[in-house]
Design a protein around this motif. Structure first.
Motif, mmCIF file in Angstrom:
data_model
loop_
_atom_site.group_PDB
_atom_site.id
_atom_site.type_symbol
_atom_site.label_atom_id
_atom_site.label_comp_id
_atom_site.label_asym_id
_atom_site.label_seq_id
_atom_site.Cartn_x
_atom_site.Cartn_y
_atom_site.Cartn_z
ATOM 1 N N MET A 20 42.994 46.849 47.975
ATOM 2 C CA MET A 20 41.569 46.574 48.099
ATOM 3 C C MET A 20 40.824 47.733 48.755
ATOM 4 S SD MET A 20 41.405 42.453 48.825
ATOM 5 C CE MET A 20 42.700 42.425 50.062
ATOM 6 N N LYS A 21 41.473 48.410 49.706
ATOM 7 C CA LYS A 21 40.840 49.586 50.307
ATOM 8 C C LYS A 21 40.683 50.708 49.287
ATOM 9 C CE LYS A 21 42.165 48.887 55.138
ATOM 10 N NZ LYS A 21 42.995 49.376 56.267
ATOM 11 N N GLN A 36 37.725 49.866 47.147
ATOM 12 C CA GLN A 36 36.478 50.102 47.869
ATOM 13 C C GLN A 36 36.160 51.586 47.999
ATOM 14 O OE1 GLN A 36 36.785 47.878 51.600
ATOM 15 N NE2 GLN A 36 37.643 46.139 50.484
ATOM 16 N N SER A 59 36.068 53.130 43.583
ATOM 17 C CA SER A 59 35.454 52.494 42.417
ATOM 18 C C SER A 59 33.946 52.420 42.602
ATOM 19 C CB SER A 59 36.035 51.093 42.200
ATOM 20 O OG SER A 59 35.649 50.234 43.254
ATOM 21 N N ILE A 113 30.204 50.377 43.039
ATOM 22 C CA ILE A 113 29.729 49.452 44.064
ATOM 23 C C ILE A 113 30.061 48.007 43.717
ATOM 24 C CG2 ILE A 113 27.656 48.552 45.212
ATOM 25 C CD1 ILE A 113 26.429 51.339 44.944
ATOM 26 N N ALA A 148 33.714 47.367 44.408
ATOM 27 C CA ALA A 148 33.939 47.435 45.852
ATOM 28 C C ALA A 148 33.479 46.150 46.529
ATOM 29 C CB ALA A 148 33.211 48.645 46.438
ATOM 30 N N THR A 149 32.318 45.631 46.109
ATOM 31 C CA THR A 149 31.813 44.375 46.661
ATOM 32 C C THR A 149 32.734 43.213 46.306
ATOM 33 O OG1 THR A 149 29.540 45.192 46.486
ATOM 34 C CG2 THR A 149 29.833 42.813 46.720
ATOM 35 N N SER A 176 35.890 43.407 45.748
ATOM 36 C CA SER A 176 37.111 43.570 46.528
ATOM 37 C C SER A 176 36.943 42.992 47.929
ATOM 38 C CB SER A 176 37.480 45.053 46.613
ATOM 39 O OG SER A 176 38.574 45.246 47.467
ATOM 40 N N LYS A 177 35.807 43.244 48.543
ATOM 41 C CA LYS A 177 35.547 42.697 49.874
ATOM 42 C C LYS A 177 35.489 41.171 49.834
ATOM 43 C CE LYS A 177 32.996 46.774 51.444
ATOM 44 N NZ LYS A 177 31.670 47.325 51.867
ATOM 45 N N CYS A 204 37.472 57.638 51.982
ATOM 46 C CA CYS A 204 36.586 57.819 50.834
ATOM 47 C C CYS A 204 36.085 59.257 50.861
ATOM 48 C CB CYS A 204 35.421 56.829 50.913
ATOM 49 S SG CYS A 204 34.293 56.934 49.519
ATOM 50 N N GLU A 234 29.261 59.168 46.587
ATOM 51 C CA GLU A 234 29.060 57.819 46.045
ATOM 52 C C GLU A 234 28.555 57.849 44.605
ATOM 53 O OE1 GLU A 234 26.259 53.950 47.030
ATOM 54 O OE2 GLU A 234 26.918 55.236 48.671
ATOM 55 N N SER A 260 29.818 55.556 40.980
ATOM 56 C CA SER A 260 29.043 54.318 40.957
ATOM 57 C C SER A 260 27.928 54.347 39.919
ATOM 58 C CB SER A 260 28.457 54.035 42.350
ATOM 59 O OG SER A 260 27.602 55.095 42.750
#
Length: 227
Positions: free
Chosen positions: A84-85, A88, A91, A93, A96-97, A99-100, A127, A131, A135
């Motif tokens: 998951m990290k 985040q 990948s 946004i 990543a969202t 995954s959280k 990271c 960005e 994204s």
């Protein structure tokens, strides 16, 4: 593996199967004897788990409100957290969202002992990209792949020379540093790769395309992995 761990592993296997699975298959995956599987099935049934089937035919888990919460081993939790990290960090946004959100759902079903533990991280996934590199285009590319919708992109090569292509997007591949779009190029009438960080403009065309045995991500992988 003690009996409790084995029962959880057996239940997890049954949860993952849509159809009946034989005791022999379960025994091979858990590396125990078929006799042990028969005894464990009886133990799960006795505890209220709704398992249907019989020896020689196979077993299937039916829906039940008495299923225990999902359990993970310490190593499984480390693997999930690491994955998951990475999502985040590398990948777009939207993923990543997601995954959280998945991490929060997993934590909600953990036993209190594991919920309250918050050890210092020993595996870091920094990271290191900008960005906008991923994204901006990864999300519309993923959506076009899912919908089988053609895209048009303006792309520059390593020398900075731009070109415009109409593509049938088939998949995204992550190479540890960059994302690559695998697509069927209508100009070349063949597979082509495009680094996502070299895409200057992208738009969907509203035109659908069909994949086939000779034009899909699986065929591309088999074709080029054999070389």
């Amino acid at each position: 593996m003690n009996k409790a761990e084995r029962l959880f592993s057996l239940l997890t296997l049954l949860r993952s199967k849509r159809y009946a699975v034989t005791a022999n298959q379960l025994a091979e995956q858990l590396q125990v004897s078929e006799r042990t599987i028969y005894r464990d099935i009886q133990s799960l049934c006795a505890s209220g788990i709704n398992i249907e089937g019989e020896a020689g035919v196979g077993y299937v888990l039916r829906e039940s409100g008495q299923l225990p919460p999902l359990m993970f081993s310490e190593q499984e939790l480390i693997a999930l957290e690491l994955g998951m990290k990475m999502v985040q960090a590398w990948s777009d946004i939207e993923l990543a969202t997601a995954s959280k959100s998945a991490a929060a759902k997993i934590k909600s079903v953990l036993p209190d002992r594991l919920k309250n533990e918050n050890p210092a991280p020993t595996i870091l996934v920094p990271c290191t990209h900008k960005e906008t590199e991923f994204s901006t285009f990864n999300k519309p590319i993923r959506q076009a792949i899912d919908k089988k919708e053609k895209i048009e992109l303006v792309y520059h090569d390593h020398a900075g020379i731009q070109s415009k292509r109409v593509l049938q997007p088939l998949g995204l591949v992550f190479w540890g540093k960059v994302w690559t779009l695998v697509a069927w190029c209508e100009l070349r009438e063949d597979y082509r790769n495009f680094r996502v960080d070299r895409i200057d403009k992208l738009k969907t065309l509203g035109q659908m395309f069909e994949t086939s045995g000779n034009k899909c991500l699986e065929h591309y992988i088999s074709r080029y992995s054999s070389k």
